[in-house]
Scaffold this motif. Structure first.
Motif, PDB file in Angstrom:
ATOM      1  N   CYS A   1      -8.380  10.300   3.682  1.00 25.55           N
ATOM      2  CA  CYS A   1      -7.208  10.838   3.004  1.00 25.55           C
ATOM      3  C   CYS A   1      -7.167  12.359   3.189  1.00 25.55           C
ATOM      4  O   CYS A   1      -8.101  12.958   3.713  1.00 25.55           O
TER       5      CYS A   1
ATOM      6  N   ASP B   1      -2.081  12.873   0.426  1.00 25.20           N
ATOM      7  CA  ASP B   1      -1.911  11.787   1.393  1.00 25.20           C
ATOM      8  C   ASP B   1      -3.132  10.874   1.273  1.00 25.20           C
ATOM      9  O   ASP B   1      -4.234  11.247   1.668  1.00 25.20           O
ATOM     10  N   ILE B   2      -2.933   9.679   0.733  1.00 27.21           N
ATOM     11  CA  ILE B   2      -4.055   8.768   0.476  1.00 27.21           C
ATOM     12  C   ILE B   2      -4.504   8.063   1.745  1.00 27.21           C
ATOM     13  O   ILE B   2      -5.561   7.448   1.783  1.00 27.21           O
TER      14      ILE B   2
ATOM     15  N   TRP C   1       0.800  -1.225   0.000  1.00 26.70           N
ATOM     16  CA  TRP C   1       0.000   0.000   0.000  1.00 26.70           C
ATOM     17  C   TRP C   1       0.834   1.277   0.000  1.00 26.70           C
ATOM     18  O   TRP C   1       0.526   2.216  -0.753  1.00 26.70           O
TER      19      TRP C   1
ATOM     20  N   GLU D   1       0.356   9.330  -5.991  1.00 29.70           N
ATOM     21  CA  GLU D   1       0.830  10.718  -5.891  1.00 29.70           C
ATOM     22  C   GLU D   1       1.533  11.149  -7.176  1.00 29.70           C
ATOM     23  O   GLU D   1       1.327  12.269  -7.666  1.00 29.70           O
TER      24      GLU D   1
ATOM     25  N   HIS E   1      -3.654   5.600   5.465  1.00 29.55           N
ATOM     26  CA  HIS E   1      -3.028   4.328   5.821  1.00 29.55           C
ATOM     27  C   HIS E   1      -3.951   3.128   5.617  1.00 29.55           C
ATOM     28  O   HIS E   1      -3.495   1.985   5.710  1.00 29.55           O
TER      29      HIS E   1
ATOM     30  N   CYS F   1       0.542   4.127  -2.902  1.00 32.18           N
ATOM     31  CA  CYS F   1       0.303   5.548  -2.605  1.00 32.18           C
ATOM     32  C   CYS F   1       1.331   6.437  -3.303  1.00 32.18           C
ATOM     33  O   CYS F   1       0.998   7.519  -3.794  1.00 32.18           O
TER      34      CYS F   1
END
Length: 356
Positions: free
Chosen positions: A72, A37-38, A2, A10, A40, A6
Motif C-alpha cells: 500500500c 492507497d490500500i 475490494w 480511506e 490492489h 478501500c
C-alpha cells in the motif's frame, strides 16, 4: 468488493483517524494524510465459523480467519514540523468477528454491521520516514513496537467499528453494548518453572524472576515480579469485562524478568465459555510451549444483574476478600453514555502559518 472496501477505509482514515490524531496532542494539530492507497491485493478469508448456539435470534455472528498482505501507499505529514512519513506495506493476520444485528423484517434485512478482533492480531508495518515522525515533540517517547501495540489494541474489543445500514438503528447500543459478564481472575501461584538465569557464562543454571501478563481482549494486567523463585506465589486478583462469548479467551504469558530481554516461561489460553458454564474454576493448569511448569488459577464468572437487590450480599462477600486486589473487588458496574452537549463556550483555535 475490494475497491469499495478501500473507499470505506480511506473515509475511515480521513473522517475518524485524522481528527483523532489531531486532537490527541497539541503538537499534532497539523497532522494530515496526503495519500491513502490500500493497494490492489485484496484481503483473504481463510475460514469462516458461524455460531448457532447461545446466540440471540436477531443476530448472526461470524468469525473470519483473515489474512492481508498488501503493498500500500499511505503518506502523511505534520506541516508544523515539516515532517513527512508513510507506510509501504502492511500485514495483518487474525480472527475478525462480524456481527450482523439487528435482523429486521424489511430490506436490507440487516440493521447494522459490527467489526472487531477478538484478540490482538499479528500486525507488521513497513514504514518510511519513521525516524522523522518519532522526532516530533510529543512522539519522541514512542517506538515502532509501541505504535503497533496502540494500533492493534484499537482494533480489539471493546473497540469496534459499527456501520449502520438503516437509519432507525440505535447505533450507541451497538457500539457500546452492555458487557456479557465480569471475569474475576485470581492469579495465585506457579510451580516447577524453568530456570532461565545462568551464571559463570551459562555453566551454572540458576532460578528465574517470574511475572505474568494477563489479557482479555485489549484489557491487560501485569503481576508483580517474584525474585529468584521457580515456585512463585503472587496471590493477586484482576477483574476484566467480557463483551463477547463464545469466542473470547483468557490469555496468560509468564516471563522471567531480565535487564535486557525477558525470557519466556510458558503460556495458557482458556475458553471463557467453560468458565461461564462452571461459574467457578479453581485448578492447576499445565503451561503450553515449554517443557515444564504449571499455573494455579481461580476463575469466577460474575453475571450482571439489572437491579440492586443483591448488592448487600455482594458487598458482604467482597469485604471478606478485600485484601486480595490492589484496587479492591467490584460490587457493581456503572455504564455511562455521553449523548450530547449544548451551549458550549466558544473556543479559539491558534493556527500556525508559514510563508515562503
Amino acid at each position: 468488493m475490494w475497491p469499495f472496501i478501500c473507499q470505506f477505509i480511506e473515509k475511515l482514515f480521513r473522517e475518524t483517524i485524522e481528527p483523532a490524531v489531531r486532537g490527541a496532542n497539541n503538537h499534532l494539530s497539523t497532522f494530515s494524510f496526503t495519500k491513502i492507497d490500500i493497494g490492489h491485493q485484496p484481503l483473504r478469508i481463510n475460514g469462516v465459523k458461524v455460531y448457532t448456539e447461545n446466540v440471540d435470534k436477531r443476530q448472526i455472528i461470524l468469525d473470519l480467519q483473515i489474512s492481508f498482505v498488501g503493498n500500500c501507499e499511505i503518506d502523511l505529514e505534520i506541516k508544523r514540523y515539516f515532517c513527512r512519513a508513510g507506510v509501504k506495506s502492511i500485514q495483518i493476520h487474525g480472527t475478525m468477528r462480524v456481527i450482523l444485528e439487528p435482523l429486521i423484517g424489511d430490506m436490507p434485512l440487516i440493521g447494522a454491521l459490527s467489526l472487531f478482533f477478538l484478540r490482538k492480531p499479528l500486525l507488521e508495518i513497513n514504514w518510511t520516514g519513521l525516524t522523522n515522525l518519532l522526532d516530533v515533540p510529543g512522539l519522541n517517547g514512542l517506538s515502532d513496537t509501541i505504535i503497533l501495540d496502540i494500533i492493534s489494541n484499537y482494533l480489539v474489543l471493546p473497540n469496534r467499528i459499527t456501520v449502520p445500514l438503516v437509519s432507525e438503528v440505535q447505533i450507541a447500543q451497538l457500539r457500546f453494548p452492555i458487557p456479557k459478564g465480569v471475569l474475576r481472575i485470581h492469579f495465585i501461584e506457579a510451580q516447577d518453572l524453568e530456570g532461565k538465569d545462568t551464571y559463570l557464562k551459562g555453566i551454572v543454571k540458576g532460578k528465574s524472576d517470574p511475572y505474568g501478563i494477563i489479557r482479555v481482549g485489549n484489557q491487560i494486567f501485569q503481576s508483580k515480579v517474584i525474585k529468584e523463585n521457580l515456585n512463585p506465589k503472587w496471590n493477586e486478583v484482576y477483574e476484566a469485562l467480557v463483551y463477547e462469548h463464545p469466542g473470547q479467551e483468557l490469555e496468560i504469558e509468564l516471563f522471567d524478568e531480565d535487564p535486557d530481554k525477558d525470557d519466556f516461561l510458558g503460556s495458557l489460553m482458556i475458553d471463557l465459555i467453560e468458565v461461564e458454564k462452571e461459574r467457578l474454576l479453581d485448578e492447576w493448569f499445565t503451561l503450553d510451549e515449554v517443557s515444564k511448569g504449571k499455573l494455579h488459577l481461580k476463575l469466577e464468572w460474575l453475571t450482571l444483574m439489572p437491579t440492586a437487590e443483591n448488592l448487600d450480599k455482594v458487598l458482604t462477600s467482597i469485604r471478606a476478600d478485600k485484601d486480595q486486589a490492589n484496587d479492591g473487588l467490584s460490587s457493581a458496574l456503572l455504564i455511562l453514555y455521553l449523548d450530547s452537549a449544548r451551549n458550549l463556550p466558544v473556543s479559539y483555535i491558534l493556527v500556525d502559518t508559514h510563508y515562503k
